[in-house]
Design an enzyme around this catalytic site. Structure first.
Site, PDB file in Angstrom:
ATOM      1  N   THR A 114       1.934   2.339  -3.701  1.00  0.00           N
ATOM      2  CA  THR A 114       1.514   2.215  -2.305  1.00  0.00           C
ATOM      3  C   THR A 114       2.722   1.800  -1.472  1.00  0.00           C
ATOM      4  O   THR A 114       3.821   1.610  -2.000  1.00  0.00           O
ATOM      5  CB  THR A 114       0.359   1.214  -2.145  1.00  0.00           C
ATOM      6  OG1 THR A 114      -0.191   1.338  -0.822  1.00  0.00           O
ATOM      7  CG2 THR A 114       0.816  -0.214  -2.368  1.00  0.00           C
ATOM      8  N   TRP A 115       2.507   1.683  -0.180  1.00  0.00           N
ATOM      9  CA  TRP A 115       3.564   1.288   0.747  1.00  0.00           C
ATOM     10  C   TRP A 115       3.165  -0.010   1.419  1.00  0.00           C
ATOM     11  O   TRP A 115       1.984  -0.268   1.690  1.00  0.00           O
ATOM     12  CB  TRP A 115       3.754   2.378   1.815  1.00  0.00           C
ATOM     13  CG  TRP A 115       4.705   2.005   2.916  1.00  0.00           C
ATOM     14  CD1 TRP A 115       6.061   2.173   2.915  1.00  0.00           C
ATOM     15  CD2 TRP A 115       4.385   1.388   4.174  1.00  0.00           C
ATOM     16  NE1 TRP A 115       6.606   1.700   4.092  1.00  0.00           N
ATOM     17  CE2 TRP A 115       5.596   1.211   4.883  1.00  0.00           C
ATOM     18  CE3 TRP A 115       3.189   0.970   4.764  1.00  0.00           C
ATOM     19  CZ2 TRP A 115       5.643   0.631   6.147  1.00  0.00           C
ATOM     20  CZ3 TRP A 115       3.235   0.387   6.021  1.00  0.00           C
ATOM     21  CH2 TRP A 115       4.454   0.232   6.699  1.00  0.00           C
ATOM     22  N   CYS A 149      -1.824   5.399  -3.944  1.00  0.00           N
ATOM     23  CA  CYS A 149      -2.851   4.908  -4.871  1.00  0.00           C
ATOM     24  C   CYS A 149      -3.333   6.003  -5.814  1.00  0.00           C
ATOM     25  O   CYS A 149      -4.423   5.889  -6.392  1.00  0.00           O
ATOM     26  CB  CYS A 149      -4.022   4.294  -4.110  1.00  0.00           C
ATOM     27  SG  CYS A 149      -3.549   2.940  -3.017  1.00  0.00           S
ATOM     28  N   VAL A 187      -6.381  -2.829  -2.237  1.00  0.00           N
ATOM     29  CA  VAL A 187      -6.425  -3.993  -3.126  1.00  0.00           C
ATOM     30  C   VAL A 187      -5.648  -3.654  -4.388  1.00  0.00           C
ATOM     31  O   VAL A 187      -5.842  -2.587  -4.978  1.00  0.00           O
ATOM     32  CB  VAL A 187      -7.868  -4.364  -3.504  1.00  0.00           C
ATOM     33  CG1 VAL A 187      -7.879  -5.543  -4.478  1.00  0.00           C
ATOM     34  CG2 VAL A 187      -8.695  -4.683  -2.276  1.00  0.00           C
ATOM     35  N   GLY A 188      -4.775  -4.543  -4.797  1.00  0.00           N
ATOM     36  CA  GLY A 188      -4.063  -4.410  -6.061  1.00  0.00           C
ATOM     37  C   GLY A 188      -3.734  -5.799  -6.561  1.00  0.00           C
ATOM     38  O   GLY A 188      -3.154  -6.596  -5.819  1.00  0.00           O
ATOM     39  N   ARG A 227       1.334  -5.519 -11.158  1.00  0.00           N
ATOM     40  CA  ARG A 227      -0.084  -5.456 -10.817  1.00  0.00           C
ATOM     41  C   ARG A 227      -0.703  -4.190 -11.391  1.00  0.00           C
ATOM     42  O   ARG A 227      -0.005  -3.279 -11.847  1.00  0.00           O
ATOM     43  CB  ARG A 227      -0.276  -5.481  -9.297  1.00  0.00           C
ATOM     44  CG  ARG A 227       0.376  -4.307  -8.585  1.00  0.00           C
ATOM     45  CD  ARG A 227      -0.129  -4.126  -7.174  1.00  0.00           C
ATOM     46  NE  ARG A 227       0.667  -3.156  -6.430  1.00  0.00           N
ATOM     47  CZ  ARG A 227       0.575  -1.843  -6.547  1.00  0.00           C
ATOM     48  NH1 ARG A 227      -0.300  -1.323  -7.410  1.00  0.00           N
ATOM     49  NH2 ARG A 227       1.335  -1.028  -5.847  1.00  0.00           N
ATOM     50  N   GLY A 228      -2.021  -4.120 -11.330  1.00  0.00           N
ATOM     51  CA  GLY A 228      -2.700  -2.892 -11.688  1.00  0.00           C
ATOM     52  C   GLY A 228      -2.559  -1.851 -10.593  1.00  0.00           C
ATOM     53  O   GLY A 228      -1.940  -2.080  -9.552  1.00  0.00           O
ATOM     54  N   GLY A 229      -3.129  -0.682 -10.825  1.00  0.00           N
ATOM     55  CA  GLY A 229      -3.137   0.355  -9.808  1.00  0.00           C
ATOM     56  C   GLY A 229      -1.880   1.204  -9.807  1.00  0.00           C
ATOM     57  O   GLY A 229      -1.086   1.193 -10.761  1.00  0.00           O
ATOM     58  N   LYS A 230      -1.688   1.948  -8.724  1.00  0.00           N
ATOM     59  CA  LYS A 230      -0.617   2.924  -8.639  1.00  0.00           C
ATOM     60  C   LYS A 230       0.323   2.579  -7.488  1.00  0.00           C
ATOM     61  O   LYS A 230       0.478   1.411  -7.137  1.00  0.00           O
ATOM     62  CB  LYS A 230      -1.218   4.319  -8.513  1.00  0.00           C
ATOM     63  CG  LYS A 230      -2.069   4.698  -9.732  1.00  0.00           C
ATOM     64  CD  LYS A 230      -2.208   6.181  -9.899  1.00  0.00           C
ATOM     65  CE  LYS A 230      -2.881   6.526 -11.210  1.00  0.00           C
ATOM     66  NZ  LYS A 230      -2.740   7.963 -11.527  1.00  0.00           N
TER      67      LYS A 230
END
Length: 239
Positions: free
Chosen positions: A100-101, A198, A168-169, A95-98
């Site tokens: 997360t948990w 994120c 959101v990702g 997915r996009g983004g960074k």
């Protein structure tokens, strides 16, 4: 439309046993009980995605709680990852983004939806955010969007840090969405102390429980999320 049972014949091959499945409007909702390992859910997403691309199933949303896990999107940098004693697996995802948990106490949703052409991915992100905003407002929590940041937030207005309440990702492949949203209900916020969630170092995280001063479980939040899921289909082609 009243919820109706999904015919077993419509489920993809090798679909996991022991899950609940109903319809909300034209959208099929799949619910998992217990804490689902991330890899298991990701494999399920890919099966559902392939089936939706092939036109074998309807638009579908999977709702669940994960076992504790960190997932690192494509833009995650080394310094944002947890230390060696993370206490949970770290899985690199498409997915996009960074980073997360996900884990117990957090309601995670994976919409597998066919987007209409031309694909409006930003518009879809905003609809996912609006779903979480509507749920927060149903609970009386004044969540908002923050310019330049995805997800839903609490802005204290007293000079304190913004607090992220929902993330959101996503990914869109062959016009069909994957991954999705995560709404913090009553999860342990200590997990976020081990990462730069994120990629945002100047903000905190929060839960519905923390904002309301009482416990809000995933089970309590689930019907509120389901109530608004059909709104995601406003972007779908009209037939």
């Amino acid at each position: 439309m009243s919820p109706r049972q999904v015919p077993t014949a419509r489920l993809p091959q090798d679909f996991p046993a022991g899950v609940g499945s109903t319809f909300v409007g034209e959208l099929r909702i799949i619910r998992h009980d217990g804490f689902v390992p991330y890899q298991e859910a990701w494999d399920e997403q890919r099966r559902l995605h392939a089936a939706r691309v092939a036109g074998e199933i309807e638009d579908t949303v999977v709702l669940l709680e994960h076992e504790a896990v960190y997932t690192a999107g494509k833009r995650t940098t080394p310094e944002e990852r947890p230390l060696l004693d993370a206490g949970a697996p770290v899985i690199d995802v498409d997915r996009g983004g960074k980073i997360t948990w996900h884990g117990p106490g957090q309601l995670t949703g994976y919409p597998i939806l066919q987007l209409p052409e031309p694909y409006d991915v930003i518009g879809y992100v905003r609809r996912v955010e609006q779903l979480m905003l509507d749920v927060c407002h149903d609970f009386g929590v004044p969540a908002v969007r923050v310019d330049g940041r995805s997800g839903v937030w609490i802005q204290p207005g007293d000079g304190g840090q913004d607090r992220k309440l929902g993330a959101v990702g996503l990914r869109v492949a062959q016009g069909v969405t994957m991954h999705g949203f995560a709404l913090n209900c009553d999860n342990d916020l200590g997990w976020y102390d081990r990462i730069i969630a994120c990629g945002i170092s100047d903000a905190g995280t929060t839960t519905l429980s923390a904002e309301l001063g009482r416990r809000v479980t995933v089970a309590e939040a689930l019907p509120y999320v389901e109530r608004h899921l059909d709104d995601l289909l406003a972007l779908q082609p009209q037939t």
